[in-house]
Scaffold this motif. Structure first.
Motif, PDB file in Angstrom:
ATOM      1  N   GLY A 262      56.272  34.221  44.061  1.00  0.00           N
ATOM      2  CA  GLY A 262      56.553  32.991  43.456  1.00  0.00           C
ATOM      3  C   GLY A 262      56.744  32.694  42.384  1.00  0.00           C
ATOM      4  N   ASP A 263      57.167  33.949  41.881  1.00  0.00           N
ATOM      5  CA  ASP A 263      58.108  34.372  40.469  1.00  0.00           C
ATOM      6  C   ASP A 263      59.452  34.120  40.757  1.00  0.00           C
ATOM      7  N   LEU A 264      60.404  32.823  40.734  1.00  0.00           N
ATOM      8  CA  LEU A 264      61.682  33.293  40.722  1.00  0.00           C
ATOM      9  C   LEU A 264      62.794  33.767  40.055  1.00  0.00           C
ATOM     10  N   ARG A 265      62.094  33.702  38.951  1.00  0.00           N
ATOM     11  CA  ARG A 265      62.473  34.611  37.339  1.00  0.00           C
ATOM     12  C   ARG A 265      62.486  36.254  37.325  1.00  0.00           C
ATOM     13  N   ALA A 266      61.452  36.204  37.947  1.00  0.00           N
ATOM     14  CA  ALA A 266      61.505  38.242  37.825  1.00  0.00           C
ATOM     15  C   ALA A 266      62.075  38.647  39.689  1.00  0.00           C
ATOM     16  N   VAL A 267      62.620  37.578  40.002  1.00  0.00           N
ATOM     17  CA  VAL A 267      63.176  37.683  41.236  1.00  0.00           C
ATOM     18  C   VAL A 267      64.817  38.079  41.156  1.00  0.00           C
ATOM     19  N   GLN A 268      64.944  36.990  39.940  1.00  0.00           N
ATOM     20  CA  GLN A 268      66.916  36.632  39.923  1.00  0.00           C
ATOM     21  C   GLN A 268      66.873  38.328  38.805  1.00  0.00           C
ATOM     22  N   GLU A 269      65.567  38.850  37.863  1.00  0.00           N
ATOM     23  CA  GLU A 269      65.965  40.084  37.264  1.00  0.00           C
ATOM     24  C   GLU A 269      66.209  41.187  37.891  1.00  0.00           C
ATOM     25  N   LEU A 270      65.270  40.991  39.452  1.00  0.00           N
ATOM     26  CA  LEU A 270      64.934  42.631  39.777  1.00  0.00           C
ATOM     27  C   LEU A 270      66.408  42.122  40.705  1.00  0.00           C
ATOM     28  N   LEU A 271      67.003  41.017  41.166  1.00  0.00           N
ATOM     29  CA  LEU A 271      68.608  41.534  42.311  1.00  0.00           C
ATOM     30  C   LEU A 271      69.351  41.519  41.221  1.00  0.00           C
ATOM     31  N   GLY A 272      69.136  41.013  39.622  1.00  0.00           N
ATOM     32  CA  GLY A 272      69.884  40.754  39.193  1.00  0.00           C
ATOM     33  C   GLY A 272      71.532  39.914  39.148  1.00  0.00           C
ATOM     34  N   HIS A 273      70.728  38.572  39.789  1.00  0.00           N
ATOM     35  CA  HIS A 273      71.256  37.252  39.435  1.00  0.00           C
ATOM     36  C   HIS A 273      71.952  36.852  38.203  1.00  0.00           C
ATOM     37  N   ALA A 274      73.298  36.272  38.128  1.00  0.00           N
ATOM     38  CA  ALA A 274      74.119  35.989  36.083  1.00  0.00           C
ATOM     39  C   ALA A 274      73.285  34.412  36.410  1.00  0.00           C
ATOM     40  N   SER A 275      73.115  33.552  37.831  1.00  0.00           N
ATOM     41  CA  SER A 275      72.030  31.921  37.030  1.00  0.00           C
ATOM     42  C   SER A 275      70.639  32.700  38.318  1.00  0.00           C
ATOM     43  N   ILE A 276      70.254  31.835  38.161  1.00  0.00           N
ATOM     44  CA  ILE A 276      69.253  31.279  38.265  1.00  0.00           C
ATOM     45  C   ILE A 276      69.436  30.878  40.068  1.00  0.00           C
ATOM     46  N   ALA A 277      70.098  29.650  39.731  1.00  0.00           N
ATOM     47  CA  ALA A 277      70.911  29.067  40.693  1.00  0.00           C
ATOM     48  C   ALA A 277      71.393  29.912  42.249  1.00  0.00           C
ATOM     49  N   THR A 278      72.088  30.724  42.093  1.00  0.00           N
ATOM     50  CA  THR A 278      71.970  31.810  43.238  1.00  0.00           C
ATOM     51  C   THR A 278      70.531  31.998  44.057  1.00  0.00           C
ATOM     52  N   THR A 279      69.697  32.717  43.351  1.00  0.00           N
ATOM     53  CA  THR A 279      68.506  33.215  43.197  1.00  0.00           C
ATOM     54  C   THR A 279      67.872  32.264  44.142  1.00  0.00           C
ATOM     55  N   GLN A 280      68.121  30.995  43.792  1.00  0.00           N
ATOM     56  CA  GLN A 280      67.808  29.744  44.367  1.00  0.00           C
ATOM     57  C   GLN A 280      67.169  29.510  45.734  1.00  0.00           C
ATOM     58  N   VAL A 281      68.095  30.202  46.595  1.00  0.00           N
ATOM     59  CA  VAL A 281      68.340  30.848  47.854  1.00  0.00           C
ATOM     60  C   VAL A 281      67.145  30.432  48.765  1.00  0.00           C
ATOM     61  N   TYR A 282      66.079  31.193  48.258  1.00  0.00           N
ATOM     62  CA  TYR A 282      65.896  32.421  48.583  1.00  0.00           C
ATOM     63  C   TYR A 282      64.521  31.382  48.369  1.00  0.00           C
ATOM     64  N   THR A 283      64.567  30.091  47.962  1.00  0.00           N
ATOM     65  CA  THR A 283      63.417  29.194  47.576  1.00  0.00           C
ATOM     66  C   THR A 283      63.357  28.700  48.912  1.00  0.00           C
ATOM     67  N   ARG A 284      64.660  28.133  49.478  1.00  0.00           N
ATOM     68  CA  ARG A 284      64.598  27.743  50.752  1.00  0.00           C
ATOM     69  C   ARG A 284      64.425  28.727  52.055  1.00  0.00           C
ATOM     70  N   LEU A 285      64.413  29.654  51.828  1.00  0.00           N
ATOM     71  CA  LEU A 285      64.011  30.388  53.437  1.00  0.00           C
ATOM     72  C   LEU A 285      62.118  31.154  52.699  1.00  0.00           C
ATOM     73  N   ASP A 286      62.319  31.305  51.854  1.00  0.00           N
ATOM     74  CA  ASP A 286      60.600  30.758  51.713  1.00  0.00           C
ATOM     75  C   ASP A 286      60.034  29.171  52.111  1.00  0.00           C
ATOM     76  N   PHE A 287      60.770  28.564  52.022  1.00  0.00           N
ATOM     77  CA  PHE A 287      60.159  27.488  52.937  1.00  0.00           C
ATOM     78  C   PHE A 287      60.155  27.152  54.431  1.00  0.00           C
ATOM     79  N   GLN A 288      61.044  27.868  54.655  1.00  0.00           N
ATOM     80  CA  GLN A 288      61.383  27.735  55.751  1.00  0.00           C
ATOM     81  C   GLN A 288      60.016  28.927  56.693  1.00  0.00           C
ATOM     82  N   HIS A 289      59.988  29.797  56.195  1.00  0.00           N
ATOM     83  CA  HIS A 289      58.999  30.833  56.395  1.00  0.00           C
ATOM     84  C   HIS A 289      57.625  29.759  56.429  1.00  0.00           C
TER      85      HIS A 289
END
Length: 305
Positions: A262-289
């Motif tokens: 549930g740590d979006l910021r950590a996932v952002q760092e691990l993926l190397g995304h410049a913006s957390i908005a890019t990482t937020q797509v995975y919250t939609r995947l998580d909700f879909q799950h």
């Protein structure tokens, strides 16, 4: 169909030499325009931008995507541009009209079970060197969430020329990501074991340059396309019922990590995304799950039949 549209299609066929399939597409889109104008009791000269916008809304409501409507507008715009050159209309009513934005499709990720199925594939009859390499490819993609360019850019050890490298002692992969940004990614125990197994067998494929971590049968650095081919073959052998590509494993890494932590910021760092908005797509995947789990398990989610 309106005679002007017929003349325009003939112009496309004879003077513009438009391909037959493209011509058929234009004809179909212009037939829609003619039908809508006729229903509104309008001639082509009477069509105004507000008519076009209303018709776009109607087509969108009928299920046409923004991308499809963009092609529709392109066909209509071309007709009115030609009519303008012919002196038959004073303005192009399609100019300035934009199709509705289509929602970006969610990235496709494997389920946890499918990911394990792929990662744990055992092939005792395969070449042990290639098997060790391909298993390591999967573990590094899924276990570290690397981009394909980051993966093939890895060297076996640090150097002044290395774009990226693995540090076994620290259990880290140091990669050069988008925007020439460097980051360190932890290598999990399964990926580390696969990496050590591959490094032990890697000398059998080396020919000259000892730097690349992943080499092909000729002893040169693997290309992204070669990794894609090996991964596709391995997924088929593992019985994974979908086309698997390297970025799908990156999506799976992010989705499964977010589901667990549930740590979006950590996932952002691990993926190397410049913006957390890019990482937020995975919250939609998580909700879909979560929605699928709810639909399958919660008694209030089940409809009476």
């Amino acid at each position: 169909m309106d005679a002007r549209i017929e003349r325009y299609l003939e112009h496309l066929r004879v003077e513009r030499r438009v391909a037959p399939l493209t011509l058929d597409t234009y004809a179909a889109e212009l037939a829609v325009l003619a039908a809508m104008a006729a229903e509104a009791k309008l001639s082509l000269q009477e069509v105004q931008p507000h008519h076009v916008r209303r018709w776009m809304a109607t087509l969108h409501g009928q299920g046409r995507s923004g991308r499809t409507l963009g092609k529709t507008l392109s066909a209509w715009r071309g007709l009115f541009r030609w009519l303008g050159r012919e002196g038959e209309v004073a303005l192009n009513p399609v100019d300035g009209v934009r199709p509705p934005k289509s929602p970006k499709p969610l990235p496709k990720a494997l389920s946890v079970e499918q990911s394990m199925q792929l990662a744990d594939l055992q092939q005792p009859d395969a070449d042990p060197v290639l098997e060790a390499r391909d298993r390591c490819l999967v573990e590094m993609l899924y276990g570290c969430g690397l981009r394909i360019s980051e993966l093939v850019g890895l060297d076996a050890e640090a150097s002044a020329q290395a774009k990226g490298y693995v540090d076994l002692a620290a259990a880290e992969a140091h990669v050069l990501g988008k925007g020439a940004k460097r980051r360190a990614v932890p290598i999990g125990s399964a990926a580390l074991a696969a990496l050590q197994s591959w490094l032990a067998r890697r000398p059998a494929l080396l020919r000259g340059d000892a730097a690349p971590l992943f080499v092909n049968e000729r002893g040169t650095r693997m290309t992204p396309q070669q990794v894609r081919v090996r991964l596709k073959q391995r997924a088929i052998q593992a019985g994974v019922p979908t086309h698997v590509h390297p970025h799908m494993l990156r999506h799976s890494f992010a989705s499964h990590l977010l589901q667990s932590s549930g740590d979006l910021r950590a996932v952002q760092e691990l993926l190397g995304h410049a913006s957390i908005a890019t990482t937020q797509v995975y919250t939609r995947l998580d909700f879909q799950h979560l929605a699928k789990v709810y639909d399958a398990a919660h008694p209030r989610a089940k409809r009476n039949t």
